[in-house]
Design an enzyme around this catalytic site. Structure first.
Site, PDB file in Angstrom:
ATOM      1  N   LYS A 150      -1.935 -10.995  -9.320  1.00 45.92           N
ATOM      2  CA  LYS A 150      -3.283 -11.495  -9.051  1.00 45.92           C
ATOM      3  C   LYS A 150      -4.362 -10.587  -9.639  1.00 45.92           C
ATOM      4  O   LYS A 150      -4.126  -9.413  -9.903  1.00 45.92           O
ATOM      5  CB  LYS A 150      -3.494 -11.628  -7.544  1.00 45.92           C
ATOM      6  CG  LYS A 150      -3.437 -10.313  -6.803  1.00 45.92           C
ATOM      7  CD  LYS A 150      -4.024 -10.422  -5.407  1.00 45.92           C
ATOM      8  CE  LYS A 150      -4.087  -9.031  -4.791  1.00 45.92           C
ATOM      9  NZ  LYS A 150      -4.851  -8.922  -3.590  1.00 45.92           N
ATOM     10  N   LYS A 193      -8.777  -5.172  -8.060  1.00 48.90           N
ATOM     11  CA  LYS A 193      -9.321  -3.896  -8.524  1.00 48.90           C
ATOM     12  C   LYS A 193      -8.244  -2.841  -8.728  1.00 48.90           C
ATOM     13  O   LYS A 193      -8.299  -2.045  -9.646  1.00 48.90           O
ATOM     14  CB  LYS A 193     -10.300  -3.389  -7.468  1.00 48.90           C
ATOM     15  CG  LYS A 193     -11.653  -3.978  -7.654  1.00 48.90           C
ATOM     16  CD  LYS A 193     -12.547  -3.071  -8.397  1.00 48.90           C
ATOM     17  CE  LYS A 193     -13.393  -2.172  -7.687  1.00 48.90           C
ATOM     18  NZ  LYS A 193     -14.289  -2.230  -6.769  1.00 48.90           N
ATOM     19  N   LYS A 249       0.829  -1.215   0.000  1.00 49.59           N
ATOM     20  CA  LYS A 249       0.000   0.000   0.000  1.00 49.59           C
ATOM     21  C   LYS A 249       0.859   1.258   0.000  1.00 49.59           C
ATOM     22  O   LYS A 249       0.515   2.256  -0.624  1.00 49.59           O
ATOM     23  CB  LYS A 249      -0.937   0.019   1.220  1.00 49.59           C
ATOM     24  CG  LYS A 249      -2.085  -0.961   1.114  1.00 49.59           C
ATOM     25  CD  LYS A 249      -3.075  -0.558   0.034  1.00 49.59           C
ATOM     26  CE  LYS A 249      -4.104  -1.648  -0.175  1.00 49.59           C
ATOM     27  NZ  LYS A 249      -4.951  -1.453  -1.350  1.00 49.59           N
TER      28      LYS A 249
HETATM   29  P1  TYM Z   1     -10.715  -7.926  -0.253  1.00 45.55           P
HETATM   30  O1  TYM Z   1     -11.924  -7.158  -0.533  1.00 45.55           O
HETATM   31  O2  TYM Z   1      -9.421  -7.391  -0.745  1.00 45.55           O
HETATM   32  O3  TYM Z   1     -10.829  -9.402  -0.791  1.00 45.55           O
HETATM   33  C1  TYM Z   1     -11.934 -10.169  -0.458  1.00 45.55           C
HETATM   34  C2  TYM Z   1     -11.626 -11.640  -0.589  1.00 45.55           C
HETATM   35  O4  TYM Z   1     -11.306 -11.963  -1.926  1.00 45.55           O
HETATM   36  C3  TYM Z   1     -10.071 -12.641  -1.960  1.00 45.55           C
HETATM   37  N1  TYM Z   1      -9.367 -12.290  -3.200  1.00 45.55           N
HETATM   38  C4  TYM Z   1      -8.747 -13.192  -3.964  1.00 45.55           C
HETATM   39  N2  TYM Z   1      -8.612 -14.519  -3.833  1.00 45.55           N
HETATM   40  C5  TYM Z   1      -7.930 -15.159  -4.794  1.00 45.55           C
HETATM   41  N3  TYM Z   1      -7.390 -14.537  -5.865  1.00 45.55           N
HETATM   42  C6  TYM Z   1      -7.502 -13.201  -6.044  1.00 45.55           C
HETATM   43  N4  TYM Z   1      -6.996 -12.618  -7.103  1.00 45.55           N
HETATM   44  C7  TYM Z   1      -8.201 -12.464  -5.049  1.00 45.55           C
HETATM   45  N5  TYM Z   1      -8.507 -11.157  -4.892  1.00 45.55           N
HETATM   46  C8  TYM Z   1      -9.213 -11.069  -3.744  1.00 45.55           C
HETATM   47  C9  TYM Z   1      -9.311 -12.166  -0.748  1.00 45.55           C
HETATM   48  O5  TYM Z   1      -8.322 -13.085  -0.378  1.00 45.55           O
HETATM   49  C10 TYM Z   1     -10.413 -12.054   0.259  1.00 45.55           C
HETATM   50  O6  TYM Z   1     -10.682 -13.300   0.846  1.00 45.55           O
HETATM   51  N6  TYM Z   1      -9.016  -7.853   4.217  1.00 45.55           N
HETATM   52  C11 TYM Z   1     -10.041  -8.624   3.535  1.00 45.55           C
HETATM   53  C12 TYM Z   1     -11.424  -8.242   3.992  1.00 45.55           C
HETATM   54  C13 TYM Z   1     -11.617  -8.511   5.431  1.00 45.55           C
HETATM   55  C14 TYM Z   1     -11.679  -9.792   6.065  1.00 45.55           C
HETATM   56  C15 TYM Z   1     -11.853  -9.542   7.446  1.00 45.55           C
HETATM   57  C16 TYM Z   1     -11.596 -11.086   5.586  1.00 45.55           C
HETATM   58  C17 TYM Z   1     -11.750  -7.596   6.419  1.00 45.55           C
HETATM   59  N7  TYM Z   1     -11.897  -8.208   7.614  1.00 45.55           N
HETATM   60  C18 TYM Z   1     -11.952 -10.600   8.363  1.00 45.55           C
HETATM   61  C19 TYM Z   1     -11.699 -12.132   6.510  1.00 45.55           C
HETATM   62  C20 TYM Z   1     -11.882 -11.883   7.864  1.00 45.55           C
HETATM   63  C21 TYM Z   1      -9.814  -8.431   2.050  1.00 45.55           C
HETATM   64  O7  TYM Z   1      -8.750  -8.582   1.569  1.00 45.55           O
HETATM   65  O8  TYM Z   1     -10.771  -8.054   1.310  1.00 45.55           O
END
Ligand code: TYM
Length: 332
Positions: free
Chosen positions: A194, A197, A111
């Site tokens: 990966k 967005k 980030k």
């Molecule tokens: P976020 O919104 O970035 O991603 C949400 C979920 O999607 C998965 N993901 C992927 N998995 C495989 N390949 C990809 N290219 C890919 N892009 C996204 C992420 O691994 C995630 O599971 N920090 C979390 C959100 C969060 C959360 C939590 C999750 C906040 N609090 C507590 C679990 C438990 C996140 O990355 O969101």
């Protein structure tokens, strides 16, 4: 019964990475465990969305949860900011989270590179807020993609540290989870890392994309100049196309293109055409559900209200215990 917690940030529409890394597991787990799935809108504030963008995104993620088959009767679906108890636990956990360990977190370092003008404290403490989301319901299983592995390791550290500090067994250890064992990383269309967005326009295929948009994105996906001898290892870009095919295409289709790659007759144009059609076959019914459910404002309101109630009950129970252990007056 095992408790499951997971969430997705409200930053707009969901893509195939979110689906195969997380959502697909949510749907399966809801019938086996006590599940809490939330929309991480506190977390999305690290990128400073406008109020109207935030509102749109929360509604969109909720709609897409339902469209993918998360059943609000079987699991608890809620909006993270509807559960301010999470913010209290986040504050408490931050007192035992060390700046050094937070600074070493890979996602924080990423980030800093991505948004050097907005390195806010919310980014630094992103893992503590995540740990609070998980520990507030005492979850043990957390369905997430590969990119979240380190955050789960930190959640375990914070849970164990709290337990040690107060000589309790309040928090169980949470573990990242994926059906079929290893965590998933869905590649993007730009030939490198990966799907995501923030990785640039055209890198991600969204569950809400129209057929024509999917075709265009896939046809533009990065490949290479083709193999020149049999048995040549695949470049990252081409391997990505095969990985994506592995998610949406039949086994025989994948075998066909694998064979034509190995005997150097492959035409990436043909492979992409097939991949686009298979993706459309997968996405278009989901998109139709998104459009149908998205128009049902009453349903969305009801799901949010009921989810808030169920999540609050569970969170209050944990905070009652935590406040008493720390030495605070009882509040919940
Ligand atoms: P976020 O919104 O970035 O991603 C949400 C979920 O999607 C998965 N993901 C992927 N998995 C495989 N390949 C990809 N290219 C890919 N892009 C996204 C992420 O691994 C995630 O599971 N920090 C979390 C959100 C969060 C959360 C939590 C999750 C906040 N609090 C507590 C679990 C438990 C996140 O990355 O969101």
């Amino acid at each position: 019964m095992e408790v499951v917690v997971s969430g997705i940030r409200s930053t707009g529409n969901l893509h195939l990475g979110n689906y195969f890394g997380a959502l697909r597991n949510f749907v399966k787990m809801q019938h086996e465990s006590r599940c809490f799935f939330f929309i991480a809108d506190y977390h999305s504030l690290t990128t400073h969305p406008t109020p109207s963008d935030l509102k749109y995104s929360v509604k969109q993620v909720l709609t897409e949860y339902l469209a993918c088959g998360i059943d609000p009767e079987a699991s608890t679906i809620y909006v993270q900011s509807d559960l301010p108890q999470t913010a209290e636990l986040y504050l408490l956990l931050n007192m035992n989270a060390y700046v050094g360990e937070l600074e070493r977190c890979t996602s924080f370092k990423d980030k800093i590179r991505q948004q050097p003008d907005n390195v806010n404290a919310g980014l630094l403490t992103y893992p503590t807020l995540m740990a609070a989301d998980i520990l507030i319901h005492k979850a043990t299983k957390v369905p997430v993609g590969k990119d979240q592995e380190q955050h789960l390791e930190m959640a375990r550290t914070f849970a164990n540290r709290f337990n040690r500090l107060y000589s309790t067994e309040t928090f169980p250890e949470p573990h990242a989870f994926n059906f079929g064992s290893s965590l998933v990383k869905v590649p993007g269309l730009d030939g490198s890392g990966k799907m995501g967005k923030s990785e640039g326009e055209g890198n991600a295929v969204f569950l809400s994309d129209e057929d024509a948009v999917i075709r265009k994105k896939i046809m533009r996906a990065v490949s290479d100049s083709g193999p020149t001898e049999s048995g040549q290892p695949k470049s990252d870009a081409v391997q990505n196309l095969f990985t994506l095919m592995g998610l949406v295409s039949d086994k025989s289709t994948i075998e066909h293109f694998d064979e034509s790659y190995n005997n150097c007759t492959i035409r990436y144009g043909d492979m992409k055409k097939q991949l686009a059609e298979d993706m459309i076959k997968f996405i278009s019914p989901v998109r139709e559900e998104i459009n149908r459910i998205g128009a049902d404002t009453k349903l969305l309101e009801r799901v949010m209200n009921e989810g808030k109630e169920k999540a609050t009950e569970s969170a209050n129970k944990t905070l009652r215990e935590v406040r008493s252990i720390i030495g605070f007056r009882s509040l919940y």
